[in-house]
Design a protein around this motif. Structure first.
Motif, PDB file in Angstrom:
ATOM      1  N   LEU A 103       4.109  24.129   4.427  1.00 39.29           N
ATOM      2  CA  LEU A 103       2.588  23.981   4.703  1.00 39.29           C
ATOM      3  C   LEU A 103       2.542  23.154   5.653  1.00 39.29           C
ATOM      4  CD1 LEU A 103      -0.574  24.458   4.327  1.00 39.29           C
ATOM      5  CD2 LEU A 103      -0.475  23.155   2.513  1.00 39.29           C
ATOM      6  N   GLY A 104       3.068  21.869   5.467  1.00 40.78           N
ATOM      7  CA  GLY A 104       2.822  20.697   6.329  1.00 40.78           C
ATOM      8  C   GLY A 104       3.523  20.982   7.863  1.00 40.78           C
ATOM      9  N   GLN A 105       4.610  21.971   7.843  1.00 38.12           N
ATOM     10  CA  GLN A 105       5.195  22.268   8.872  1.00 38.12           C
ATOM     11  C   GLN A 105       4.509  23.095   9.775  1.00 38.12           C
ATOM     12  OE1 GLN A 105       9.155  23.701   7.858  1.00 38.12           O
ATOM     13  NE2 GLN A 105       9.923  21.835   7.095  1.00 38.12           N
ATOM     14  N   ALA A 106       3.734  24.201   8.889  1.00 38.29           N
ATOM     15  CA  ALA A 106       3.019  25.167   9.615  1.00 38.29           C
ATOM     16  C   ALA A 106       1.762  24.701  10.292  1.00 38.29           C
ATOM     17  CB  ALA A 106       2.383  26.241   8.570  1.00 38.29           C
ATOM     18  N   LEU A 107       1.135  23.609   9.565  1.00 40.06           N
ATOM     19  CA  LEU A 107       0.084  23.063  10.073  1.00 40.06           C
ATOM     20  C   LEU A 107       0.357  22.176  11.219  1.00 40.06           C
ATOM     21  CD1 LEU A 107      -1.476  21.542   6.850  1.00 40.06           C
ATOM     22  CD2 LEU A 107      -2.481  23.357   8.251  1.00 40.06           C
ATOM     23  N   GLY A 108       1.459  21.688  11.379  1.00 39.54           N
ATOM     24  CA  GLY A 108       1.697  20.750  12.391  1.00 39.54           C
ATOM     25  C   GLY A 108       2.043  21.494  13.449  1.00 39.54           C
ATOM     26  N   HIS A 109       2.860  22.670  13.682  1.00 38.61           N
ATOM     27  CA  HIS A 109       3.350  23.597  14.513  1.00 38.61           C
ATOM     28  C   HIS A 109       1.810  24.030  15.223  1.00 38.61           C
ATOM     29  CE1 HIS A 109       5.265  26.704  16.845  1.00 38.61           C
ATOM     30  NE2 HIS A 109       4.248  27.524  16.499  1.00 38.61           N
ATOM     31  N   GLU A 110       0.905  24.548  14.431  1.00 35.89           N
ATOM     32  CA  GLU A 110      -0.308  24.903  15.197  1.00 35.89           C
ATOM     33  C   GLU A 110      -1.159  23.828  15.896  1.00 35.89           C
ATOM     34  OE1 GLU A 110      -3.049  27.195  16.763  1.00 35.89           O
ATOM     35  OE2 GLU A 110      -1.113  27.905  15.641  1.00 35.89           O
ATOM     36  N   ALA A 111      -0.973  22.584  15.296  1.00 35.30           N
ATOM     37  CA  ALA A 111      -1.655  21.497  15.640  1.00 35.30           C
ATOM     38  C   ALA A 111      -1.128  21.075  16.990  1.00 35.30           C
ATOM     39  CB  ALA A 111      -1.539  20.039  14.641  1.00 35.30           C
ATOM     40  N   ARG A 112       0.102  21.147  17.207  1.00 36.26           N
ATOM     41  CA  ARG A 112       0.706  20.830  18.516  1.00 36.26           C
ATOM     42  C   ARG A 112       0.365  21.737  19.620  1.00 36.26           C
ATOM     43  NH1 ARG A 112       4.882  17.607  20.988  1.00 36.26           N
ATOM     44  NH2 ARG A 112       6.048  18.844  22.553  1.00 36.26           N
ATOM     45  N   GLU A 113       0.509  22.988  19.301  1.00 36.36           N
ATOM     46  CA  GLU A 113      -0.039  24.013  20.367  1.00 36.36           C
ATOM     47  C   GLU A 113      -1.567  23.838  20.446  1.00 36.36           C
ATOM     48  OE1 GLU A 113       1.575  26.615  21.866  1.00 36.36           O
ATOM     49  OE2 GLU A 113       3.164  25.128  21.334  1.00 36.36           O
ATOM     50  N   THR A 114      -2.257  23.587  19.698  1.00 29.87           N
ATOM     51  CA  THR A 114      -3.761  23.203  19.930  1.00 29.87           C
ATOM     52  C   THR A 114      -3.652  22.177  20.930  1.00 29.87           C
ATOM     53  OG1 THR A 114      -4.450  23.989  17.858  1.00 29.87           O
ATOM     54  CG2 THR A 114      -6.047  22.445  19.046  1.00 29.87           C
ATOM     55  N   VAL A 115      -2.950  21.029  20.904  1.00 33.45           N
ATOM     56  CA  VAL A 115      -3.116  20.017  21.731  1.00 33.45           C
ATOM     57  C   VAL A 115      -2.721  20.301  23.058  1.00 33.45           C
ATOM     58  CG1 VAL A 115      -2.415  17.676  22.390  1.00 33.45           C
ATOM     59  CG2 VAL A 115      -3.090  18.184  20.055  1.00 33.45           C
ATOM     60  N   ARG A 116      -1.629  21.213  23.132  1.00 37.14           N
ATOM     61  CA  ARG A 116      -1.057  21.625  24.533  1.00 37.14           C
ATOM     62  C   ARG A 116      -2.077  22.322  25.281  1.00 37.14           C
ATOM     63  NH1 ARG A 116       1.021  26.026  26.462  1.00 37.14           N
ATOM     64  NH2 ARG A 116       0.789  27.043  24.512  1.00 37.14           N
ATOM     65  N   ARG A 117      -2.675  23.034  24.638  1.00 32.15           N
ATOM     66  CA  ARG A 117      -3.708  24.235  25.095  1.00 32.15           C
ATOM     67  C   ARG A 117      -5.070  23.372  25.788  1.00 32.15           C
ATOM     68  NH1 ARG A 117      -2.666  27.585  20.695  1.00 32.15           N
ATOM     69  NH2 ARG A 117      -4.732  26.934  19.759  1.00 32.15           N
ATOM     70  N   ARG A 118      -5.450  22.422  24.671  1.00 33.14           N
ATOM     71  CA  ARG A 118      -6.864  22.064  24.863  1.00 33.14           C
ATOM     72  C   ARG A 118      -7.017  20.478  25.382  1.00 33.14           C
ATOM     73  NH1 ARG A 118     -10.118  23.261  19.873  1.00 33.14           N
ATOM     74  NH2 ARG A 118     -11.627  22.425  21.494  1.00 33.14           N
ATOM     75  N   PHE A 119      -5.841  19.542  25.031  1.00 31.55           N
ATOM     76  CA  PHE A 119      -6.309  18.025  25.157  1.00 31.55           C
ATOM     77  C   PHE A 119      -5.276  17.287  25.580  1.00 31.55           C
ATOM     78  CE2 PHE A 119      -8.253  19.647  20.823  1.00 31.55           C
ATOM     79  CZ  PHE A 119      -9.473  19.497  21.335  1.00 31.55           C
ATOM     80  N   LEU A 120      -4.409  17.850  26.740  1.00 34.33           N
ATOM     81  CA  LEU A 120      -3.581  17.074  27.526  1.00 34.33           C
ATOM     82  C   LEU A 120      -4.334  16.521  28.712  1.00 34.33           C
ATOM     83  CD1 LEU A 120      -0.281  18.987  27.163  1.00 34.33           C
ATOM     84  CD2 LEU A 120      -1.004  17.135  25.676  1.00 34.33           C
ATOM     85  N   SER A 121      -3.605  15.662  29.501  1.00 34.09           N
ATOM     86  CA  SER A 121      -4.305  14.699  30.480  1.00 34.09           C
ATOM     87  C   SER A 121      -5.053  15.789  31.689  1.00 34.09           C
ATOM     88  CB  SER A 121      -3.436  13.500  31.001  1.00 34.09           C
ATOM     89  OG  SER A 121      -3.344  12.849  29.895  1.00 34.09           O
ATOM     90  N   THR A 122      -3.846  16.659  31.856  1.00 30.92           N
ATOM     91  CA  THR A 122      -3.936  17.591  32.890  1.00 30.92           C
ATOM     92  C   THR A 122      -5.242  18.341  32.691  1.00 30.92           C
ATOM     93  OG1 THR A 122      -2.368  19.074  32.005  1.00 30.92           O
ATOM     94  CG2 THR A 122      -1.759  18.106  33.846  1.00 30.92           C
ATOM     95  N   THR A 123      -5.659  18.759  31.626  1.00 30.02           N
ATOM     96  CA  THR A 123      -6.966  19.596  31.250  1.00 30.02           C
ATOM     97  C   THR A 123      -7.988  18.490  31.380  1.00 30.02           C
ATOM     98  OG1 THR A 123      -5.678  21.169  29.919  1.00 30.02           O
ATOM     99  CG2 THR A 123      -8.149  20.832  29.530  1.00 30.02           C
ATOM    100  N   HIS A 124      -8.005  17.453  31.143  1.00 31.65           N
ATOM    101  CA  HIS A 124      -8.917  16.465  31.304  1.00 31.65           C
ATOM    102  C   HIS A 124      -9.137  15.999  32.668  1.00 31.65           C
ATOM    103  CE1 HIS A 124     -10.399  12.213  29.589  1.00 31.65           C
ATOM    104  NE2 HIS A 124     -11.392  12.656  30.192  1.00 31.65           N
ATOM    105  N   VAL A 125      -8.304  15.927  33.647  1.00 34.28           N
ATOM    106  CA  VAL A 125      -8.651  15.648  34.958  1.00 34.28           C
ATOM    107  C   VAL A 125      -9.291  16.725  35.448  1.00 34.28           C
ATOM    108  CG1 VAL A 125      -7.191  15.138  37.135  1.00 34.28           C
ATOM    109  CG2 VAL A 125      -6.713  13.916  35.244  1.00 34.28           C
ATOM    110  N   ALA A 126      -8.763  17.916  35.127  1.00 34.06           N
ATOM    111  CA  ALA A 126      -9.025  19.209  35.745  1.00 34.06           C
ATOM    112  C   ALA A 126     -10.905  19.668  35.343  1.00 34.06           C
ATOM    113  CB  ALA A 126      -8.587  20.506  35.504  1.00 34.06           C
TER     114      ALA A 126
END
Length: 426
Positions: free
Chosen positions: A387-410
């Motif tokens: 369960l922890g691994q599954a939650l962590g995998h989806e969490a990382r993908e969420t950040v990659r799609r929405r919450f990295l600096s490039t998206t912020h600057v855009a």
């Protein structure tokens, strides 16, 4: 008392390609084309020790790499008493029942008037004033500029990083007329856009820098060595909360949740890791109170930058955590949640709006409403590694799609571009 320019390290958009992807970097460069050479001023209270400073250390140099002339200035020489007042403003904007005295409002106004007199000299195409500390100074300078017919195209924004969903009305009544002196407001969530704000409102979520020492993966051996250095056993279960020492983060509730977990997992350890910021004298007092609340428990580790915990050490604690906790009661946006998610750790967070912006409950982490629920979710994760691994995998993908600096600057560049278009149409 002056505004001092902050020197930031050089950062390149191309270095973000392996993390954000080609499309995200290309989007930044496309949006920047209409803004090449534009002068952008960011103003905040402190150069380090909090989320705003951390954001600007990345956002400003990436704007430069995109072709804008971006600068960042902070207050220098403001008295400690001023920051006591602005922390009280911060707390009351998030709902604390603690009216400011007339003398406190006088101090806030006096310091901001002195700051307005030494405001960084322009001309600026875009000015972004961050949070309440310099809000009044920015409003005064903006008002004088408008009265004096300042150069066409200048646009002033107040950027609020605070949860404004339930402010103390006596504080908000003082501040929202100042906000309305600006050309626009920027909030983290539309839920923070109070109806009293009569200017255009944009929603921009914060971000993390995947190239920073805090967010790059550490060699496992090095990470374990960091834990050992601070008395934490890397072979035993570890709960971690990283945050400023702030009552809204409910660190005492985290200690209580840890004690419930310990009844089922006797080997569990807790690390409360934070920093003391220049503009947050309350944090020093809370840090001392937390150490007392630990009650001599050798498995509770309360650590700060004063102990030598900096970016790489924070990364080690987050990376090695079995569960990352952020038990916030109020949260504009939890950067430490994003950091834990990026490291693919299962995160248990409070129901504050800023937490709900990031976590889809049961999919990319868990949202909890009580100490008991926090402990129960932590136990659930500890008892089911898959369960922890599954939650962590989806969490990382969420950040990659929405919450990295490039998206912020855009998002910023899109806002600036639209503001420029409106100015040309006027």
């Amino acid at each position: 008392m002056i505004f001092a320019q902050v020197d930031t390290a050089q950062k390149r958009l191309d270095d973000h390609l392996p993390y954000a992807g080609e499309a995200a970097v290309a989007d930044v460069r496309r949006l920047a084309q209409a803004l090449l050479g534009a002068r952008v001023l960011h103003v905040s209270s402190t150069p380090y020790g909090g989320g705003v400073a951390e954001l600007l250390h990345t956002i400003v140099p990436l704007m430069r790499d995109a072709g804008l002339d971006a600068q960042w200035f902070v207050m220098d020489g403001a008295p400690r008493e001023f920051f006591e007042v602005t922390k009280k403003i911060h707390n009351t904007l998030q709902g604390m029942e603690d009216d400011l005295t007339p003398g406190e409002w006088t101090l806030y106004g006096d310091v901001n008037r002195r700051l307005a007199a030494v405001f960084p000299e322009g001309p600026w195409d875009f000015v972004v004033i961050h949070d309440p500390q310099p809000l009044f100074a920015g409003a005064m300078v903006r008002g004088l500029a408008a009265a004096g017919g300042k150069a066409e195209g200048d646009r002033w924004f107040w950027r609020c990083h605070i949860d404004l969903s339930t402010p103390l009305e006596s504080t908000w009544e003082r501040l929202h007329p100042l906000v309305n002196q600006y050309d626009g407001a920027i909030v983290t969530s539309r839920k923070y856009a109070r109806e009293e704000v009569a200017i255009p409102v944009a929603e921009i979520t914060p971000s993390i820098d995947p190239t920073s020492p805090k967010n790059l993966p550490l060699d496992r051996g090095r990470a374990r060595a960091v834990l050992l250095e601070f008395g934490v056993d890397p072979d035993r279960t570890l709960l971690v909360q990283v945050s400023r020492f702030d009552p809204w983060k409910d660190p005492f509730g985290v200690i209580d949740a840890y004690r419930i977990v310990k009844a089922q997992y006797p080997d569990v350890q807790l690390a409360l890791v934070g920093s003391i910021a220049l503009d947050d004298p309350e944090g020093v007092r809370l840090l001392d109170d937390l150490k007392q609340a630990a009650g001599g428990d050798a498995d509770v580790h309360v650590l700060s930058n004063q102990d030598g915990v900096h970016a790489a050490e924070v990364a080690a604690f987050q990376q090695e955590a079995d569960v990352v906790i952020q038990k916030s009661v109020r949260e504009g946006f939890g950067l430490t949640i994003t950091e834990g998610m990026w490291k693919a750790r299962p995160v248990v967070a409070g129901q504050a709006t800023g937490c709900r912006l990031q976590i889809e409950d049961g999919h990319s982490g868990y949202l909890i409403g009580s100490t008991e629920e926090c402990a129960a979710r932590a136990v659930q994760i500890l008892s089911d590694p898959g369960l922890g691994q599954a939650l962590g995998h989806e969490a990382r993908e969420t950040v990659r799609r929405r919450f990295l600096s490039t998206t912020h600057v855009a998002h910023y560049l899109s806002l600036f571009g639209k503001a420029m278009e409106r100015g040309q149409e006027a």
